[in-house]
Design a protein around this motif. Structure first.
Motif, short mmCIF file in Angstrom:
data_model
loop_
_atom_site.label_atom_id
_atom_site.label_comp_id
_atom_site.label_asym_id
_atom_site.label_seq_id
_atom_site.Cartn_x
_atom_site.Cartn_y
_atom_site.Cartn_z
N PRO A 98 -33.62 -24.89 2.46
CA PRO A 98 -32.55 -23.53 3.46
C PRO A 98 -32.49 -23.01 4.06
O PRO A 98 -33.33 -22.32 4.60
CB PRO A 98 -31.73 -22.65 1.98
CG PRO A 98 -32.82 -23.82 0.97
CD PRO A 98 -33.82 -23.92 1.97
N VAL A 99 -31.18 -23.22 5.21
CA VAL A 99 -30.90 -22.61 6.52
C VAL A 99 -31.21 -20.76 5.48
O VAL A 99 -30.17 -20.34 4.83
CB VAL A 99 -29.79 -23.16 6.39
CG1 VAL A 99 -29.21 -22.20 8.58
CG2 VAL A 99 -29.75 -24.42 7.83
N ASN A 100 -31.69 -20.34 6.71
CA ASN A 100 -31.47 -18.85 6.05
C ASN A 100 -30.03 -18.69 7.13
O ASN A 100 -30.16 -18.11 8.07
CB ASN A 100 -32.83 -17.81 6.14
CG ASN A 100 -32.65 -17.00 6.27
OD1 ASN A 100 -32.60 -16.26 5.16
ND2 ASN A 100 -34.12 -15.98 6.72
N THR A 101 -29.24 -17.48 5.84
CA THR A 101 -28.39 -17.27 6.55
C THR A 101 -28.09 -15.43 6.41
O THR A 101 -28.97 -15.34 5.29
CB THR A 101 -27.06 -17.88 6.24
OG1 THR A 101 -27.00 -17.83 4.63
CG2 THR A 101 -26.80 -19.19 6.48
N SER A 102 -27.35 -14.86 7.09
CA SER A 102 -27.22 -13.67 7.30
C SER A 102 -26.15 -12.95 6.07
O SER A 102 -26.32 -11.46 5.75
CB SER A 102 -26.63 -12.89 8.54
OG SER A 102 -25.84 -13.22 8.44
N ALA A 103 -25.11 -13.85 5.77
CA ALA A 103 -24.15 -13.69 4.73
C ALA A 103 -23.79 -14.40 4.14
O ALA A 103 -23.30 -15.23 4.69
CB ALA A 103 -23.65 -12.66 4.89
N ALA A 104 -22.18 -14.31 3.46
CA ALA A 104 -21.81 -14.69 2.74
C ALA A 104 -20.49 -15.48 4.29
O ALA A 104 -20.67 -13.84 5.32
CB ALA A 104 -20.50 -14.57 1.65
N GLY A 105 -19.39 -16.03 4.90
CA GLY A 105 -19.19 -16.66 4.85
C GLY A 105 -17.59 -17.67 4.79
O GLY A 105 -18.12 -18.06 3.79
N GLN A 106 -16.37 -17.94 6.06
CA GLN A 106 -15.94 -18.94 5.78
C GLN A 106 -16.11 -21.10 6.93
O GLN A 106 -17.01 -19.85 7.69
CB GLN A 106 -14.53 -19.20 5.26
CG GLN A 106 -14.05 -18.49 4.33
CD GLN A 106 -12.27 -17.89 4.37
OE1 GLN A 106 -12.04 -17.34 5.06
NE2 GLN A 106 -12.23 -18.41 3.18
N GLY A 107 -16.23 -21.93 7.34
CA GLY A 107 -16.27 -22.20 8.39
C GLY A 107 -15.19 -23.79 7.69
O GLY A 107 -14.25 -23.78 5.76
N ILE A 108 -15.03 -24.57 8.31
CA ILE A 108 -14.80 -25.72 7.99
C ILE A 108 -16.63 -27.04 8.11
O ILE A 108 -16.92 -26.81 8.96
CB ILE A 108 -14.27 -26.20 9.48
CG1 ILE A 108 -12.80 -25.80 9.22
CG2 ILE A 108 -13.83 -28.28 9.42
CD1 ILE A 108 -11.63 -26.47 8.67
#
Length: 135
Positions: A98-108
């Motif tokens: 999985p991509v190492n992401t910084s935090a939660a967020g929203q997107g399309i």
């Protein structure tokens, strides 16, 4: 039915798109979906049940602060794991990390289905049918 176009470089390795957009006056049914993004690389979509190895791309949801660090708008990602409307995003197919992401967020999230063009197929777009704008 083709609903979107994309311009990229075959030498980009991970399939980075330089520009993309809908064909015609509407994007077509079931092409883009609002989603929440969490760490590590977890997506939960509304109206889309991802399948392992689906090719997708993420974009910023208008009115939000942007995508979490780790996601790049216009980059092709693959669904690594999937369960219902939740899955993980990877930069490689076949259950990649999985991509190492910084935090939660929203997107399309846009589901991408590439069209292989051979010498017998010539894609064309009507005059005035496509506008490329720099963001």
């Amino acid at each position: 039915t083709l609903t979107h176009w994309g311009l990229g470089l075959s030498s980009s390795g991970t399939g980075t798109l330089l520009a993309w957009g809908p064909l015609g006056p509407t994007a077509g049914p079931d092409v883009s979906f609002e989603c929440t993004l969490a760490s590590p690389g977890v997506i939960t979509c509304y109206g889309y049940s991802p399948t392992v190895n689906d090719r997708v791309m993420v974009a910023q949801l208008q009115g939000t602060q942007g995508l979490p660090t780790g996601f790049t708008e216009g980059t092709i990602y693959y669904i690594g794991t999937a369960s219902g409307t939740t899955g993980t995003l990877s930069t490689t197919a076949s259950n990649g990390a999985p991509v190492n992401t910084s935090a939660a967020g929203q997107g399309i999230i846009y589901k991408c289905s590439p069209l292989a063009v051979s010498s017998g197929i010539t894609p064309s777009i009507a005059i005035g049918g496509m506008v490329i704008q720099k963001g």
